[in-house]
Design a protein around this motif. Structure first.
Motif, PDB file in Angstrom:
ATOM      1  N   TYR A   1     -13.354 -20.834   1.546  1.00 45.48           N
ATOM      2  CA  TYR A   1     -12.213 -21.767   2.193  1.00 45.48           C
ATOM      3  C   TYR A   1     -13.088 -23.050   2.811  1.00 45.48           C
ATOM      4  O   TYR A   1     -14.575 -21.994   3.208  1.00 45.48           O
ATOM      5  CB  TYR A   1     -11.773 -21.046   3.421  1.00 45.48           C
ATOM      6  N   LEU A   2     -12.491 -23.631   3.314  1.00 45.85           N
ATOM      7  CA  LEU A   2     -13.442 -24.300   4.331  1.00 45.85           C
ATOM      8  C   LEU A   2     -12.993 -23.991   5.569  1.00 45.85           C
ATOM      9  O   LEU A   2     -11.888 -23.464   5.612  1.00 45.85           O
ATOM     10  CB  LEU A   2     -12.898 -26.107   4.033  1.00 45.85           C
ATOM     11  N   PRO A   3     -13.624 -24.281   6.803  1.00 50.91           N
ATOM     12  CA  PRO A   3     -13.940 -23.598   7.472  1.00 50.91           C
ATOM     13  C   PRO A   3     -13.125 -24.316   8.419  1.00 50.91           C
ATOM     14  O   PRO A   3     -12.207 -25.439   8.318  1.00 50.91           O
ATOM     15  CB  PRO A   3     -15.382 -24.288   8.564  1.00 50.91           C
ATOM     16  N   ALA A   4     -12.090 -22.868   9.277  1.00 52.89           N
ATOM     17  CA  ALA A   4     -10.529 -23.041   9.449  1.00 52.89           C
ATOM     18  C   ALA A   4      -9.837 -22.665  10.432  1.00 52.89           C
ATOM     19  O   ALA A   4     -10.237 -21.246  10.751  1.00 52.89           O
ATOM     20  CB  ALA A   4      -9.829 -23.412   7.971  1.00 52.89           C
ATOM     21  N   GLY A   5      -8.887 -22.793  11.555  1.00 52.98           N
ATOM     22  CA  GLY A   5      -8.491 -21.518  11.790  1.00 52.98           C
ATOM     23  C   GLY A   5      -7.375 -22.487  13.607  1.00 52.98           C
ATOM     24  O   GLY A   5      -7.295 -23.747  13.085  1.00 52.98           O
ATOM     25  N   ARG A   6      -7.163 -21.258  14.063  1.00 53.68           N
ATOM     26  CA  ARG A   6      -5.898 -21.853  14.947  1.00 53.68           C
ATOM     27  C   ARG A   6      -6.241 -22.159  16.023  1.00 53.68           C
ATOM     28  O   ARG A   6      -7.256 -21.672  16.954  1.00 53.68           O
ATOM     29  CB  ARG A   6      -4.885 -20.619  15.106  1.00 53.68           C
ATOM     30  N   MET A   7      -5.693 -22.582  17.145  1.00 56.98           N
ATOM     31  CA  MET A   7      -6.408 -24.172  17.641  1.00 56.98           C
ATOM     32  C   MET A   7      -5.839 -22.815  19.295  1.00 56.98           C
ATOM     33  O   MET A   7      -4.583 -22.170  19.040  1.00 56.98           O
ATOM     34  CB  MET A   7      -5.255 -25.324  18.153  1.00 56.98           C
ATOM     35  N   GLU A   8      -6.699 -23.575  20.660  1.00 57.52           N
ATOM     36  CA  GLU A   8      -6.553 -22.170  21.468  1.00 57.52           C
ATOM     37  C   GLU A   8      -5.674 -22.740  22.408  1.00 57.52           C
ATOM     38  O   GLU A   8      -6.150 -24.439  22.466  1.00 57.52           O
ATOM     39  CB  GLU A   8      -7.556 -21.335  21.991  1.00 57.52           C
ATOM     40  N   PRO A   9      -4.474 -21.990  23.608  1.00 57.37           N
ATOM     41  CA  PRO A   9      -4.297 -22.919  24.735  1.00 57.37           C
ATOM     42  C   PRO A   9      -5.666 -23.920  24.812  1.00 57.37           C
ATOM     43  O   PRO A   9      -6.536 -23.112  25.436  1.00 57.37           O
ATOM     44  CB  PRO A   9      -3.557 -22.146  25.452  1.00 57.37           C
ATOM     45  N   GLY A  10      -4.710 -24.731  25.978  1.00 58.12           N
ATOM     46  CA  GLY A  10      -5.860 -25.242  27.098  1.00 58.12           C
ATOM     47  C   GLY A  10      -7.858 -25.930  25.831  1.00 58.12           C
ATOM     48  O   GLY A  10      -8.326 -26.867  26.516  1.00 58.12           O
ATOM     49  N   GLU A  11      -7.335 -26.049  24.525  1.00 59.10           N
ATOM     50  CA  GLU A  11      -8.795 -26.830  24.162  1.00 59.10           C
ATOM     51  C   GLU A  11      -8.150 -28.110  22.777  1.00 59.10           C
ATOM     52  O   GLU A  11      -6.682 -28.231  22.941  1.00 59.10           O
ATOM     53  CB  GLU A  11      -8.959 -25.539  22.337  1.00 59.10           C
ATOM     54  N   SER A  12      -9.119 -28.471  23.634  1.00 57.38           N
ATOM     55  CA  SER A  12      -8.911 -30.145  22.684  1.00 57.38           C
ATOM     56  C   SER A  12      -7.979 -29.712  20.943  1.00 57.38           C
ATOM     57  O   SER A  12      -9.697 -29.090  20.351  1.00 57.38           O
ATOM     58  CB  SER A  12      -9.503 -31.229  22.914  1.00 57.38           C
ATOM     59  N   ILE A  13      -7.955 -30.786  20.627  1.00 61.38           N
ATOM     60  CA  ILE A  13      -7.996 -30.641  18.716  1.00 61.38           C
ATOM     61  C   ILE A  13      -9.876 -31.083  18.474  1.00 61.38           C
ATOM     62  O   ILE A  13     -10.401 -29.782  17.796  1.00 61.38           O
ATOM     63  CB  ILE A  13      -7.275 -31.480  18.376  1.00 61.38           C
ATOM     64  N   VAL A  14     -10.602 -31.874  19.044  1.00 58.46           N
ATOM     65  CA  VAL A  14     -11.672 -31.849  18.173  1.00 58.46           C
ATOM     66  C   VAL A  14     -12.470 -30.189  18.865  1.00 58.46           C
ATOM     67  O   VAL A  14     -13.869 -30.092  18.008  1.00 58.46           O
ATOM     68  CB  VAL A  14     -12.707 -33.068  19.240  1.00 58.46           C
ATOM     69  N   ALA A  15     -12.326 -29.447  20.218  1.00 63.54           N
ATOM     70  CA  ALA A  15     -13.124 -28.645  20.492  1.00 63.54           C
ATOM     71  C   ALA A  15     -12.968 -27.655  19.430  1.00 63.54           C
ATOM     72  O   ALA A  15     -13.456 -27.096  19.632  1.00 63.54           O
ATOM     73  CB  ALA A  15     -13.126 -28.373  21.991  1.00 63.54           C
ATOM     74  N   ALA A  16     -12.084 -27.681  18.916  1.00 60.91           N
ATOM     75  CA  ALA A  16     -11.123 -26.105  18.456  1.00 60.91           C
ATOM     76  C   ALA A  16     -11.807 -27.082  17.045  1.00 60.91           C
ATOM     77  O   ALA A  16     -12.168 -25.428  16.291  1.00 60.91           O
ATOM     78  CB  ALA A  16      -9.729 -26.717  18.407  1.00 60.91           C
ATOM     79  N   MET A  17     -11.690 -27.706  16.852  1.00 60.98           N
ATOM     80  CA  MET A  17     -12.432 -27.406  15.299  1.00 60.98           C
ATOM     81  C   MET A  17     -14.125 -27.280  15.694  1.00 60.98           C
ATOM     82  O   MET A  17     -14.188 -26.962  14.495  1.00 60.98           O
ATOM     83  CB  MET A  17     -12.439 -29.197  14.725  1.00 60.98           C
ATOM     84  N   ARG A  18     -14.683 -28.144  16.148  1.00 60.27           N
ATOM     85  CA  ARG A  18     -16.025 -27.738  16.914  1.00 60.27           C
ATOM     86  C   ARG A  18     -16.126 -26.150  16.827  1.00 60.27           C
ATOM     87  O   ARG A  18     -17.206 -25.418  16.312  1.00 60.27           O
ATOM     88  CB  ARG A  18     -16.704 -28.579  17.934  1.00 60.27           C
ATOM     89  N   ARG A  19     -15.323 -25.038  17.077  1.00 56.11           N
ATOM     90  CA  ARG A  19     -15.530 -23.936  17.033  1.00 56.11           C
ATOM     91  C   ARG A  19     -15.952 -23.524  16.234  1.00 56.11           C
ATOM     92  O   ARG A  19     -16.416 -22.405  15.898  1.00 56.11           O
ATOM     93  CB  ARG A  19     -14.722 -23.714  18.742  1.00 56.11           C
TER      94      ARG A  19
END
Length: 323
Positions: free
Chosen positions: A71-89
């Motif tokens: 699959y492509l790298p993917a996952g759920r965003m966490e509370p208190g996290e920006s959209i871009v920070a979630a993608m990078r993480r």
């Protein structure tokens, strides 16, 4: 005259920027509570990355239900996290690589219950995860040179995204669109509703409460509405403000979006700046007269602004919204 229209707001939104959302909304009263991840909303991030040899970055899944699949790298965003920070993480955890976003490729959604932000990104460092480094996030990551469809995929929904990414890299249909850091308590849509006839005349629908502005509608978070798409509040507003027969607008296109981690009251709301058009019923037609004084059409005469909006409409030069 330009003074009768939100020129600065239109300029910002067309350029992929943002605008303060405010607290008043058009249409039905907004939800009373803020949007909170894990409670009444779910955001997912996904990234498409290529290396200098045009190979795509894929991860081998470690989750029991899809272990060994790709699959492509993917996952759920966490509370208190920006959209871009979630993608990078997610990219870092699953592949070992650092990255930076280039643009949003697509917005995929089923209403507040599930929204996925698909990015085109580029690697900036790190070391590719190997099988020896397998963990709960992934088994390994590889730069894949062949056709991904020959692999045992976790799901084939990544194939259209890879096509979008390839097309964007060849000839970008819209300027880079990245989340803007502006707070938003609710999940809402700022609507650039355009009416253009075959003579090249263009009108934009404005809200009239206070200073003229682009209408903003909120998504409901009641259980019955959590899985209804983002298009619903836009259609509801158009049905309420325009005379019958009900308008049949074109598809939603995303111009940009606004989000700030830990917004008002810890909210995780997003404002989507979207473009949609109402097709004319006949050649040379004018837009249907609003049946509510809360709205009016503004005839766009300034050539540069008119050209920018028409170009976005005619070329479908927006981030696709897939519902």
């Amino acid at each position: 005259p330009m003074g009768e229209a939100p020129a600065a707001e239109l300029d910002a939104v067309l350029g992929g920027g943002g605008w303060e959302v405010g607290v008043s909304f058009e249409g039905p009263p907004p939800p009373t509570g803020p949007i909170r991840l894990g409670r009444n909303a779910c955001y997912v991030v996904l990234a498409v990355l290529f290396n200098e040899e045009d190979r795509v970055l894929l991860v081998q899944e470690a989750k029991p239900e899809c272990r060994g699949r790709w699959y492509l790298p993917a996952g759920r965003m966490e509370p208190g996290e920006s959209i871009v920070a979630a993608m990078r993480r997610e990219v870092k955890e699953e592949t070992g690589l650092e990255c930076e976003p280039l643009t949003l490729l697509a917005l995929e959604e089923r209403g507040p219950a599930w929204i996925r932000f698909a990015f085109l990104a580029r690697p900036t460092g790190g070391t590719l995860k190997t099988l020896e480094e397998a963990d709960a996030e992934s088994l390994q990551a590889v730069w894949w040179a062949g056709d991904p469809s020959v692999l045992p995929l976790r799901a084939p929904d990544i194939l259209p995204l890879l096509d979008l990414a390839a097309r964007y890299r060849r000839s970008p249909p819209y300027p880079p669109a990245l989340p803007q850091e502006l707070p938003c308590a609710l999940l809402c849509l700022r609507l650039l509703v355009a009416f253009a006839n075959d003579a090249g005349d263009l009108w934009v629908l404005l809200g009239t409460a206070g200073a003229p502005h682009l209408p903003v509608v909120a998504c409901g978070t009641a259980p019955a509405e959590l899985r209804r798409g983002l298009r619903l509040p836009a259609l509801r507003l158009l049905r309420d403000c325009l005379p019958p027969p009900d308008p049949c607008p074109g598809p939603l296109g995303l111009l940009g979006l606004q989000h700030r981690a830990g917004g008002p009251g810890g909210a995780d709301g997003v404002c989507f700046n979207v473009l949609l058009s109402i097709p004319p019923g006949s050649p040379g037609a004018a837009p249907p007269e609003p049946c509510s004084p809360a709205f009016r059409w503004w005839h766009v005469e300034e050539e540069s602004l008119r050209g920018r909006i028409l170009q976005r409409l005619r070329a479908e030069a927006t981030v696709p919204v897939r519902s």
